[in-house]
Design a protein around this motif. Structure first.
Motif, PDB file in Angstrom:
ATOM      1  N   PHE A 151      -4.093   8.162  -4.962  1.00 41.14           N
ATOM      2  CA  PHE A 151      -3.471   6.879  -5.301  1.00 41.14           C
ATOM      3  C   PHE A 151      -4.357   6.006  -6.191  1.00 41.14           C
ATOM      4  O   PHE A 151      -3.890   5.012  -6.742  1.00 41.14           O
ATOM      5  CB  PHE A 151      -3.053   6.118  -4.036  1.00 41.14           C
ATOM      6  CG  PHE A 151      -1.913   6.779  -3.299  1.00 41.14           C
ATOM      7  CD1 PHE A 151      -0.830   7.305  -3.973  1.00 41.14           C
ATOM      8  CD2 PHE A 151      -1.937   6.882  -1.920  1.00 41.14           C
ATOM      9  CE1 PHE A 151       0.217   7.912  -3.303  1.00 41.14           C
ATOM     10  CE2 PHE A 151      -0.899   7.479  -1.232  1.00 41.14           C
ATOM     11  CZ  PHE A 151       0.187   7.995  -1.929  1.00 41.14           C
TER      12      PHE A 151
ATOM     13  N   LYS B 218       0.411   6.019  -7.440  1.00 38.19           N
ATOM     14  CA  LYS B 218       0.871   5.280  -6.262  1.00 38.19           C
ATOM     15  C   LYS B 218       2.395   5.102  -6.252  1.00 38.19           C
ATOM     16  O   LYS B 218       2.998   4.958  -5.197  1.00 38.19           O
ATOM     17  CB  LYS B 218       0.189   3.927  -6.152  1.00 38.19           C
ATOM     18  CG  LYS B 218       0.509   2.968  -7.261  1.00 38.19           C
ATOM     19  CD  LYS B 218      -0.293   1.700  -7.124  1.00 38.19           C
ATOM     20  CE  LYS B 218      -0.213   0.870  -8.389  1.00 38.19           C
ATOM     21  NZ  LYS B 218      -1.252  -0.135  -8.409  1.00 38.19           N
TER      22      LYS B 218
ATOM     23  N   LYS C  44       0.837  -1.201   0.000  1.00 40.00           N
ATOM     24  CA  LYS C  44       0.000   0.000   0.000  1.00 40.00           C
ATOM     25  C   LYS C  44       0.879   1.261   0.000  1.00 40.00           C
ATOM     26  O   LYS C  44       1.782   1.387   0.817  1.00 40.00           O
ATOM     27  CB  LYS C  44      -0.890  -0.016   1.242  1.00 40.00           C
ATOM     28  CG  LYS C  44      -1.810   1.161   1.337  1.00 40.00           C
ATOM     29  CD  LYS C  44      -2.665   1.088   2.594  1.00 40.00           C
ATOM     30  CE  LYS C  44      -3.478   2.363   2.717  1.00 40.00           C
ATOM     31  NZ  LYS C  44      -4.216   2.450   3.950  1.00 40.00           N
ATOM     32  N   PRO C  45       0.594   2.202  -0.913  1.00 39.18           N
ATOM     33  CA  PRO C  45       1.338   3.470  -0.887  1.00 39.18           C
ATOM     34  C   PRO C  45       0.886   4.343   0.278  1.00 39.18           C
ATOM     35  O   PRO C  45      -0.260   4.260   0.727  1.00 39.18           O
ATOM     36  CB  PRO C  45       0.974   4.116  -2.229  1.00 39.18           C
ATOM     37  CG  PRO C  45      -0.367   3.551  -2.557  1.00 39.18           C
ATOM     38  CD  PRO C  45      -0.406   2.166  -1.982  1.00 39.18           C
TER      39      PRO C  45
ATOM     40  N   CYS D 294       4.487   7.736  -4.119  1.00 39.44           N
ATOM     41  CA  CYS D 294       4.342   7.842  -2.667  1.00 39.44           C
ATOM     42  C   CYS D 294       5.717   7.970  -2.011  1.00 39.44           C
ATOM     43  O   CYS D 294       6.742   7.625  -2.595  1.00 39.44           O
ATOM     44  CB  CYS D 294       3.625   6.600  -2.124  1.00 39.44           C
ATOM     45  SG  CYS D 294       4.563   5.075  -2.304  1.00 39.44           S
TER      46      CYS D 294
END
Length: 157
Positions: A126, A132, A82-83, A135
């Protein structure tokens, strides 16, 4: 220093279906170039190189692809990469730069509601394809696969 060995150790000590969470791992997109200017940044921000964490001093970060490679083993299930932080990262690191460069006595603190709003805005961004990858950090959550009696791992179907 050796992520493959660290993850192998995680697999060794985790119970079947156990979870490992790597929180706030740096994104190589920003941290690799920062490494090139590290001495200059330390001088401008009056940072003593001996008072920086060893990990920060040596880390260049990870790309999403590198995390995918690290967790491609059949022993890992449910891997989420996950960013985290886009504008929030720029703001955070910008304020830290100002604090250090101007030798301020106190860090600039933003209201918590504003920080949460900015993080929520980042999370919306994102969803835009490709964003994304910009990030500042990654959060990785992975679950060890279920062990069968023979010690083999099987993936959820």
């Amino acid at each position: 220093e050796h992520p493959e060995q660290a993850l192998a150790e995680c697999l060794r000590v985790l119970k079947s279906r156990g979870t490992v969470i790597l929180g706030i791992e740096p994104n190589k997109t920003y941290f690799a170039p920062i490494k090139k200017f590290q001495k200059l940044l330390m001088r401008v921000t009056h940072t003593d190189p001996h008072h920086v964490s060893k990990a920060d001093a040596e880390m260049s970060g990870f790309t999403r692809a590198e995390f995918r490679t690290l967790f491609k083993s059949s022993e890992w299930d449910e891997v989420q990469i996950k960013p985290m932080w886009l504008f929030t990262g720029w703001l955070h690191y910008g304020l830290e730069f100002v604090f250090r460069a101007f030798r301020m006595k106190k860090r600039i603190r933003l209201p918590l509601w504003f920080e949460k709003l900015l993080v929520a805005f980042d999370e919306l961004l994102f969803f835009i394809p490709g964003v994304k990858y910009l990030c500042w950090h990654w959060i990785v959550v992975a679950r060890k696969g279920e062990c069968t009696k023979g010690g083999e791992h099987q993936k959820d179907l």
